[in-house]
Write a protein that holds these residues in place. Structure first.
Motif, PDB file in Angstrom:
ATOM      1  N   ASP A  90      -4.412  -8.277  11.577  1.00 16.93           N
ATOM      2  CA  ASP A  90      -4.166  -6.889  10.937  1.00 16.93           C
ATOM      3  C   ASP A  90      -3.448  -6.020  12.212  1.00 16.93           C
ATOM      4  OD1 ASP A  90      -7.382  -6.652   9.821  1.00 16.93           O
ATOM      5  OD2 ASP A  90      -5.591  -7.059   8.421  1.00 16.93           O
ATOM      6  N   THR A  91      -3.274  -6.605  13.213  1.00 18.01           N
ATOM      7  CA  THR A  91      -2.555  -6.126  14.242  1.00 18.01           C
ATOM      8  C   THR A  91      -0.979  -5.903  13.954  1.00 18.01           C
ATOM      9  OG1 THR A  91      -3.776  -7.237  16.091  1.00 18.01           O
ATOM     10  CG2 THR A  91      -1.714  -6.465  16.731  1.00 18.01           C
ATOM     11  N   ALA A  92      -0.840  -4.433  14.179  1.00 22.03           N
ATOM     12  CA  ALA A  92       0.476  -4.143  13.796  1.00 22.03           C
ATOM     13  C   ALA A  92       0.675  -2.617  13.941  1.00 22.03           C
ATOM     14  CB  ALA A  92       0.763  -4.270  12.258  1.00 22.03           C
ATOM     15  N   VAL A  93       1.929  -2.034  13.519  1.00 23.79           N
ATOM     16  CA  VAL A  93       2.280  -0.784  13.821  1.00 23.79           C
ATOM     17  C   VAL A  93       2.068  -0.318  12.181  1.00 23.79           C
ATOM     18  CG1 VAL A  93       4.017   1.064  14.208  1.00 23.79           C
ATOM     19  CG2 VAL A  93       3.893  -0.943  15.765  1.00 23.79           C
ATOM     20  N   TYR A  94       1.079   0.875  12.118  1.00 23.17           N
ATOM     21  CA  TYR A  94       1.003   1.130  10.622  1.00 23.17           C
ATOM     22  C   TYR A  94       1.820   2.499  10.549  1.00 23.17           C
ATOM     23  CZ  TYR A  94      -2.607  -2.282   9.956  1.00 23.17           C
ATOM     24  OH  TYR A  94      -3.232  -3.489   9.868  1.00 23.17           O
ATOM     25  N   TYR A  95       2.343   2.487   9.142  1.00 24.14           N
ATOM     26  CA  TYR A  95       3.156   3.667   8.721  1.00 24.14           C
ATOM     27  C   TYR A  95       2.656   4.222   7.782  1.00 24.14           C
ATOM     28  CZ  TYR A  95       6.670   1.496  11.749  1.00 24.14           C
ATOM     29  OH  TYR A  95       7.376   1.053  13.193  1.00 24.14           O
ATOM     30  N   CYS A  96       2.776   5.595   7.480  1.00 20.68           N
ATOM     31  CA  CYS A  96       2.458   6.117   6.280  1.00 20.68           C
ATOM     32  C   CYS A  96       3.686   6.643   5.784  1.00 20.68           C
ATOM     33  CB  CYS A  96       1.487   7.400   6.091  1.00 20.68           C
ATOM     34  SG  CYS A  96       1.945   8.841   7.017  1.00 20.68           S
ATOM     35  N   ALA A  97       3.747   6.860   4.405  1.00 13.21           N
ATOM     36  CA  ALA A  97       4.872   7.074   3.559  1.00 13.21           C
ATOM     37  C   ALA A  97       4.788   7.889   2.379  1.00 13.21           C
ATOM     38  CB  ALA A  97       5.740   5.952   3.339  1.00 13.21           C
ATOM     39  N   ALA A  98       5.751   8.749   2.020  1.00 15.13           N
ATOM     40  CA  ALA A  98       5.519   9.505   0.928  1.00 15.13           C
ATOM     41  C   ALA A  98       6.591   9.385  -0.180  1.00 15.13           C
ATOM     42  CB  ALA A  98       5.716  11.048   1.341  1.00 15.13           C
ATOM     43  N   ALA A  99       6.178   9.227  -1.298  1.00 17.51           N
ATOM     44  CA  ALA A  99       7.039   9.123  -2.437  1.00 17.51           C
ATOM     45  C   ALA A  99       6.907  10.163  -3.229  1.00 17.51           C
ATOM     46  CB  ALA A  99       6.796   7.795  -3.234  1.00 17.51           C
ATOM     47  N   PRO A 100       8.152  10.957  -3.813  1.00 22.37           N
ATOM     48  CA  PRO A 100       8.084  12.088  -4.538  1.00 22.37           C
ATOM     49  C   PRO A 100       7.400  11.985  -6.007  1.00 22.37           C
ATOM     50  CG  PRO A 100      10.268  11.622  -3.655  1.00 22.37           C
ATOM     51  CD  PRO A 100       9.491  10.343  -3.588  1.00 22.37           C
ATOM     52  N   TYR A 101       6.778  13.290  -6.190  1.00 21.72           N
ATOM     53  CA  TYR A 101       5.967  13.213  -7.596  1.00 21.72           C
ATOM     54  C   TYR A 101       7.255  12.623  -8.921  1.00 21.72           C
ATOM     55  CZ  TYR A 101       3.523  15.287 -11.462  1.00 21.72           C
ATOM     56  OH  TYR A 101       2.957  15.375 -12.827  1.00 21.72           O
ATOM     57  N   GLY A 102       6.590  11.973  -9.614  1.00 19.71           N
ATOM     58  CA  GLY A 102       7.178  11.289 -10.772  1.00 19.71           C
ATOM     59  C   GLY A 102       7.973   9.967 -10.458  1.00 19.71           C
ATOM     60  N   SER A 103       7.749   9.349  -9.079  1.00 21.62           N
ATOM     61  CA  SER A 103       8.424   8.214  -8.742  1.00 21.62           C
ATOM     62  C   SER A 103       7.371   7.203  -9.480  1.00 21.62           C
ATOM     63  CB  SER A 103       8.451   8.207  -7.252  1.00 21.62           C
ATOM     64  OG  SER A 103       9.097   8.958  -6.562  1.00 21.62           O
ATOM     65  N   PRO A 104       7.999   5.876  -9.767  1.00 22.57           N
ATOM     66  CA  PRO A 104       7.146   4.792 -10.225  1.00 22.57           C
ATOM     67  C   PRO A 104       6.047   4.559  -9.407  1.00 22.57           C
ATOM     68  CG  PRO A 104       9.481   4.323 -10.537  1.00 22.57           C
ATOM     69  CD  PRO A 104       9.408   5.553  -9.727  1.00 22.57           C
ATOM     70  N   TRP A 105       4.749   4.256  -9.714  1.00 23.52           N
ATOM     71  CA  TRP A 105       3.649   4.100  -8.938  1.00 23.52           C
ATOM     72  C   TRP A 105       3.020   2.894  -9.370  1.00 23.52           C
ATOM     73  CZ3 TRP A 105      -1.643   3.503  -9.478  1.00 23.52           C
ATOM     74  CH2 TRP A 105      -2.299   3.662  -8.053  1.00 23.52           C
ATOM     75  N   PRO A 106       2.332   1.956  -8.621  1.00 24.85           N
ATOM     76  CA  PRO A 106       2.492   1.906  -7.181  1.00 24.85           C
ATOM     77  C   PRO A 106       3.746   1.125  -6.597  1.00 24.85           C
ATOM     78  CG  PRO A 106       0.960   0.425  -8.016  1.00 24.85           C
ATOM     79  CD  PRO A 106       1.746   0.970  -9.236  1.00 24.85           C
ATOM     80  N   SER A 107       4.837   1.461  -7.224  1.00 26.16           N
ATOM     81  CA  SER A 107       6.277   0.707  -6.858  1.00 26.16           C
ATOM     82  C   SER A 107       6.201   1.038  -5.350  1.00 26.16           C
ATOM     83  CB  SER A 107       7.471   1.298  -7.424  1.00 26.16           C
ATOM     84  OG  SER A 107       8.564   0.926  -6.947  1.00 26.16           O
ATOM     85  N   THR A 108       6.733   0.072  -4.599  1.00 29.86           N
ATOM     86  CA  THR A 108       7.126   0.219  -2.992  1.00 29.86           C
ATOM     87  C   THR A 108       8.469   0.715  -2.811  1.00 29.86           C
ATOM     88  OG1 THR A 108       7.699  -1.975  -2.843  1.00 29.86           O
ATOM     89  CG2 THR A 108       5.443  -1.256  -2.515  1.00 29.86           C
ATOM     90  N   GLY A 109       9.100   0.815  -3.963  1.00 33.38           N
ATOM     91  CA  GLY A 109      10.895   1.439  -3.773  1.00 33.38           C
ATOM     92  C   GLY A 109      11.047   2.838  -3.531  1.00 33.38           C
ATOM     93  N   SER A 110       9.856   3.702  -3.784  1.00 35.06           N
ATOM     94  CA  SER A 110      10.318   5.019  -3.855  1.00 35.06           C
ATOM     95  C   SER A 110       9.912   6.169  -2.793  1.00 35.06           C
ATOM     96  CB  SER A 110       9.561   5.552  -5.289  1.00 35.06           C
ATOM     97  OG  SER A 110      10.093   4.840  -6.160  1.00 35.06           O
ATOM     98  N   PHE A 111       9.437   5.133  -1.798  1.00 34.78           N
ATOM     99  CA  PHE A 111       8.966   5.998  -0.459  1.00 34.78           C
ATOM    100  C   PHE A 111      10.266   6.607   0.220  1.00 34.78           C
ATOM    101  CE2 PHE A 111       4.485   5.590  -1.005  1.00 34.78           C
ATOM    102  CZ  PHE A 111       4.244   4.520  -1.737  1.00 34.78           C
ATOM    103  N   ASP A 112      10.382   7.875   0.291  1.00 38.51           N
ATOM    104  CA  ASP A 112      11.417   8.494   0.977  1.00 38.51           C
ATOM    105  C   ASP A 112      11.421   8.914   2.401  1.00 38.51           C
ATOM    106  OD1 ASP A 112      12.540   9.772  -2.149  1.00 38.51           O
ATOM    107  OD2 ASP A 112      13.133   7.897  -1.321  1.00 38.51           O
ATOM    108  N   TYR A 113       9.966   9.127   2.536  1.00 34.25           N
ATOM    109  CA  TYR A 113       9.604   9.935   4.041  1.00 34.25           C
ATOM    110  C   TYR A 113       8.712   8.953   4.687  1.00 34.25           C
ATOM    111  CZ  TYR A 113      11.788  13.543   1.279  1.00 34.25           C
ATOM    112  OH  TYR A 113      12.524  14.216   0.337  1.00 34.25           O
ATOM    113  N   TRP A 114       8.874   8.760   5.857  1.00 37.32           N
ATOM    114  CA  TRP A 114       8.125   8.039   6.825  1.00 37.32           C
ATOM    115  C   TRP A 114       7.561   8.526   8.135  1.00 37.32           C
ATOM    116  CZ3 TRP A 114       6.974   3.094   5.137  1.00 37.32           C
ATOM    117  CH2 TRP A 114       7.920   2.481   4.251  1.00 37.32           C
TER     118      TRP A 114
END
Length: 124
Positions: A90-114
């Motif tokens: 599990d060793t890694a750099v962990y990032y959170c990200a945000a996908a705008p309301y209405g984006s497909p969920w739980p698709s990983t392709g819509s995260f615009d902000y990191w």
């Protein structure tokens, strides 16, 4: 647009736990579905899981399901990643990200902000 800052990373022994935080500013996390990703040294960034806009649904990839849990506190504008039974892999750099309301969920392709990421190191 939303700005994200992760915290809570560190060094932990295998089998231990950590809770990462992702503090948002500029916009409310209510407006986004939120995801967590991890990037191990020399590897691509991998999706770990996400929480829906309303916070009533979560999704996890198989490697972390049952060990990791995502939650959100809308009043604090913060999303959390509780990590239990940690493994050296599990060793890694962990990032959170945000996908705008209405984006497909739980698709990983819509995260615009990191966020900038926080290091988690699990020792054996």
């Amino acid at each position: 647009q939303v700005q994200l800052v992760e915290s809570g990373g560190g060094l932990v022994q295998a089998g231990g736990s950590l809770r990462l935080s992702c503090a948002a500013s500029g916009r409310s996390v209510i407006d986004y579905s939120m995801g967590w990703f991890l990037q191990a040294p020399g590897k691509s960034r991998d999706f770990a899981g996400s929480i829906s806009w309303g916070g009533d649904s979560t999704y996890y990839v198989a490697d972390v399901k049952g060990r990791f849990a995502i939650s959100r506190d809308n009043a604090k504008n913060t999303v959390y990643l509780q990590m239990n039974s940690l493994k050296p892999e599990d060793t890694a750099v962990y990032y959170c990200a945000a996908a705008p309301y209405g984006s497909p969920w739980p698709s990983t392709g819509s995260f615009d902000y990191w966020g900038q990421g926080t290091q988690v190191t699990v020792s054996s």
